[in-house]
Enzyme design. Sequence first.
Site, PDB file in Angstrom:
ATOM      1  N   ASN A 163       0.618  -1.188  -0.029  1.00 49.25           N
ATOM      2  CA  ASN A 163      -0.123  -0.080  -0.077  1.00 49.25           C
ATOM      3  C   ASN A 163       1.083   1.111   0.176  1.00 49.25           C
ATOM      4  OD1 ASN A 163      -2.919   1.128   0.171  1.00 49.25           O
ATOM      5  ND2 ASN A 163      -1.728   2.381   2.329  1.00 49.25           N
ATOM      6  N   GLU A 164       0.859   2.175  -0.789  1.00 48.51           N
ATOM      7  CA  GLU A 164       1.257   2.954  -1.203  1.00 48.51           C
ATOM      8  C   GLU A 164       2.706   3.266  -0.520  1.00 48.51           C
ATOM      9  OE1 GLU A 164      -0.692   6.297   1.369  1.00 48.51           O
ATOM     10  OE2 GLU A 164      -1.642   6.714   0.015  1.00 48.51           O
ATOM     11  N   GLU A 321      -7.761   5.870  -4.029  1.00 47.46           N
ATOM     12  CA  GLU A 321      -7.990   6.468  -2.482  1.00 47.46           C
ATOM     13  C   GLU A 321      -8.317   8.263  -3.241  1.00 47.46           C
ATOM     14  OE1 GLU A 321      -5.102   6.340   0.881  1.00 47.46           O
ATOM     15  OE2 GLU A 321      -4.877   3.717   0.457  1.00 47.46           O
ATOM     16  N   TRP A 329      -4.641  14.567   9.112  1.00 51.51           N
ATOM     17  CA  TRP A 329      -3.208  14.181   8.634  1.00 51.51           C
ATOM     18  C   TRP A 329      -2.779  15.984   8.381  1.00 51.51           C
ATOM     19  CZ3 TRP A 329      -2.743  15.222   3.539  1.00 51.51           C
ATOM     20  CH2 TRP A 329      -3.353  14.810   3.416  1.00 51.51           C
ATOM     21  N   GLU A 369      -7.472   6.961  12.348  1.00 50.54           N
ATOM     22  CA  GLU A 369      -7.761   7.242  11.662  1.00 50.54           C
ATOM     23  C   GLU A 369      -9.259   7.513  12.642  1.00 50.54           C
ATOM     24  OE1 GLU A 369      -6.179   5.453   8.363  1.00 50.54           O
ATOM     25  OE2 GLU A 369      -4.368   6.531   8.124  1.00 50.54           O
ATOM     26  N   LYS A 370      -9.638   7.477  13.487  1.00 58.79           N
ATOM     27  CA  LYS A 370     -10.608   7.897  13.320  1.00 58.79           C
ATOM     28  C   LYS A 370     -11.567   8.971  13.794  1.00 58.79           C
ATOM     29  CE  LYS A 370     -10.271   8.081  18.683  1.00 58.79           C
ATOM     30  NZ  LYS A 370      -9.015   7.863  18.407  1.00 58.79           N
TER      31      LYS A 370
HETATM   32  C1  GAL Z   1      -3.379   6.723   2.471  1.00 58.35           C
HETATM   33  C2  GAL Z   1      -3.403   5.233   3.088  1.00 58.35           C
HETATM   34  C3  GAL Z   1      -4.807   5.009   3.563  1.00 58.35           C
HETATM   35  C4  GAL Z   1      -5.090   6.162   4.543  1.00 58.35           C
HETATM   36  C5  GAL Z   1      -4.789   7.691   4.068  1.00 58.35           C
HETATM   37  C6  GAL Z   1      -5.718   8.198   4.391  1.00 58.35           C
HETATM   38  O1  GAL Z   1      -1.806   7.370   3.235  1.00 58.35           O
HETATM   39  O2  GAL Z   1      -3.550   4.292   2.132  1.00 58.35           O
HETATM   40  O3  GAL Z   1      -4.391   3.802   3.794  1.00 58.35           O
HETATM   41  O4  GAL Z   1      -3.972   6.494   5.298  1.00 58.35           O
HETATM   42  O5  GAL Z   1      -3.904   7.756   3.395  1.00 58.35           O
HETATM   43  O6  GAL Z   1      -5.524   9.867   4.368  1.00 58.35           O
END
Ligand code: GAL
Length: 689
Positions: A163-164, A321, A329, A369-370
């Site tokens: 992932n990423e 995504e 974040w 990430e809630k």
């Molecule tokens: C991406 C990641 C996801 C999630 C998302 C939140 O960097 O692949 O798992 O964390 O950001 O914005």
Amino acid sequence: MTANPSPAHRWIRWPSDDRSPRLGYGADYNPEQWPREVWKDDIRLMREAGVNIVSLAIFSWARLQPTADSWDFDWLDEIMDLLHAGGVAVDLATATASPPPWLTTLHPEILPVTRTGETLWPGARQHWRPTSPVFRTHALRLVQALATRYANHPALAAWHVSNELGCHNVYDYSDDAARAFRVWLRARYGTLDALNHAWGTAFWSQHYSDWEQLLPPRLAASHPNPTQQLDFKRFSSDALRDHLRAEREVLTRITPDVPVTTNFMVMGETRGMDYASWADDVDFVSNDHYVHPGPQGLDELSFSANLVSGIAGHRPWYLMEHSTSAVNWQHVNQAKLPGELARDSLLHVGHGADTVAFFQWRQSAAGAEKYHSAMVPHAGPDSEVFRAVTALGRTLAALAPVAGTTRRPARAAIVFDWDSWWTAEHDSHPTALLRYRQEALDWYSAFLALGVRADVVPTRADFSGYDVLVAPVLHVVPTALADRLRGFVEAGGHLVTTYFSGIVDENDHVHLGGHPGALRDLLGIRVEEFAPLPEGAEVGLDDGNRATLWTDAVTVTATDVLTLARYTDGPQAGRPALTRRTVGTGSAAYLSTRLGAEQLPGVLGQLLAGADVGSELPEAACGRVDLTIRQSAEEEFWFLTNRTADPVPLPSVEGELLAATVEPGRDADVLVLPPRAVAVLRRPHRAAD
Ligand code: GAL
């Protein structure tokens, strides 16, 4: 009827009983965070929303392999079956992104090490060294187990590697990294003599007499060797790509018919991975994008999506995504305004995305990430977000005819180059204030302000179809690239470049004889000295513009060069600021300073007029509407995105309304695009002018 992707492109393998064209719609799905009772509800709501694909098991390693010698696939079997029964395909992750605690306890030597020698400990995610042989062995064991178990599962539509890659671990300075870096350097240079030359080690007594002496650029007493820094960046990107290749090899051996992808992060200042060099290692390109709110937030989305399309060779790609609303974040995490969820999604589709997916399906109740938005928010399905999600599902269903079409190339393109990005912002340079991507984005904003479509393409793209190339701060110009640019201009193309371009070769060695060495003759100018401006300082140009950041001591050296603007004050008062050399029917222009997004449209407009490139939009929409076009052999689809918070009339834009995020208005016969809305018009294919 669909366009013809190259044989290298393999799209999602939809369940075999249904071959009708469709756009994908979905999310990251993390059922392991929820009790089983929720799963059936999830599938019901997915159907309601029009979801047809999810990415599954991305962070499930600890659940799938609870200890070194035990496996638990039962829950995944069950959810795969449920999804399939519900008509939802699966982009199945290899689950290697976040190693479980048993692995890091058993093998702490897989943990990454920072430039200053600190270990990145477990407790978050992606705490692994891309070059760790131990990590690789364990990761591939998991990949093998998953691929074997699900090879014939009917829900399996694609593989999602890790992932990423590089999200949190792109730069690792550990001993594993040092060993792998040496191997990479040997492959690149062959001999120590070649390396010593490339790195310019005669400087500061850095001559290497044994490969074992070579290190990553760990915290040093002063500025580390610039070529060592550049090569370490190249190596770090390649090391992650190597991991992708290793997982892919296992997957394609076991399931040769299932396409493999991994989600790129073409967005904002994420810069560690040279994705242009990864594009051939995936069957289709996927990207994650999050909006950074601000005056250029939407421009940046369009720029990134456009670059993804450039990396993907204009073939369809997968938006893996983005967010339905706030992220968790940023410094302050703002919710999206009404209409933005759908607008942002369709802007990606306009740039070639054939799947629209979010992070994530159901908003987490616990964990880091809630407070990150999702398709099903904490409030549940009775919510504005879920209503917007289901409305988007309907819009995407109406856009099915777009699936498989390619993005129509524009007549102009911005050239984007990772080597230049990395190198132009190195330490020990004329200024620490230069921002490569911001400069490129500002030129893109200028195209948007003029309503002129422009592609964003990597340097490896074929330039020959373009009339105009804008190459801002193209700092690293090897001879081969200089030759291609000269060929482009000599064939009648119009090149625009800027300050700090054409300065060094692939080893970061200055092209001597006066700047911008590699492009000096083509531009018909010579720069003896850079003259960057102090922070906050401005100088005037005689066209009324105010310049910041940089000026050059430019001398015109060719008779066919026109000076289009001069400095009126500052260190270069009276000297040329903007020049343009005519070369046959082509031209080569040079802007020796930074004008920023507000002032560039004036200069760009002037240069485009010289190239006879204009807007395809009606005047009332220029600057207010972002136009992208997708096409098949028979049809074209105009995606018209209202960039403003006001209605925008679209006089004389023809086509049948295929879909819209908000129903457009009508003023007499004229279509009116509501604020933040996207309308898609379908029309017969016409050859581009
Ligand atoms: C991406 C990641 C996801 C999630 C998302 C939140 O960097 O692949 O798992 O964390 O950001 O914005």
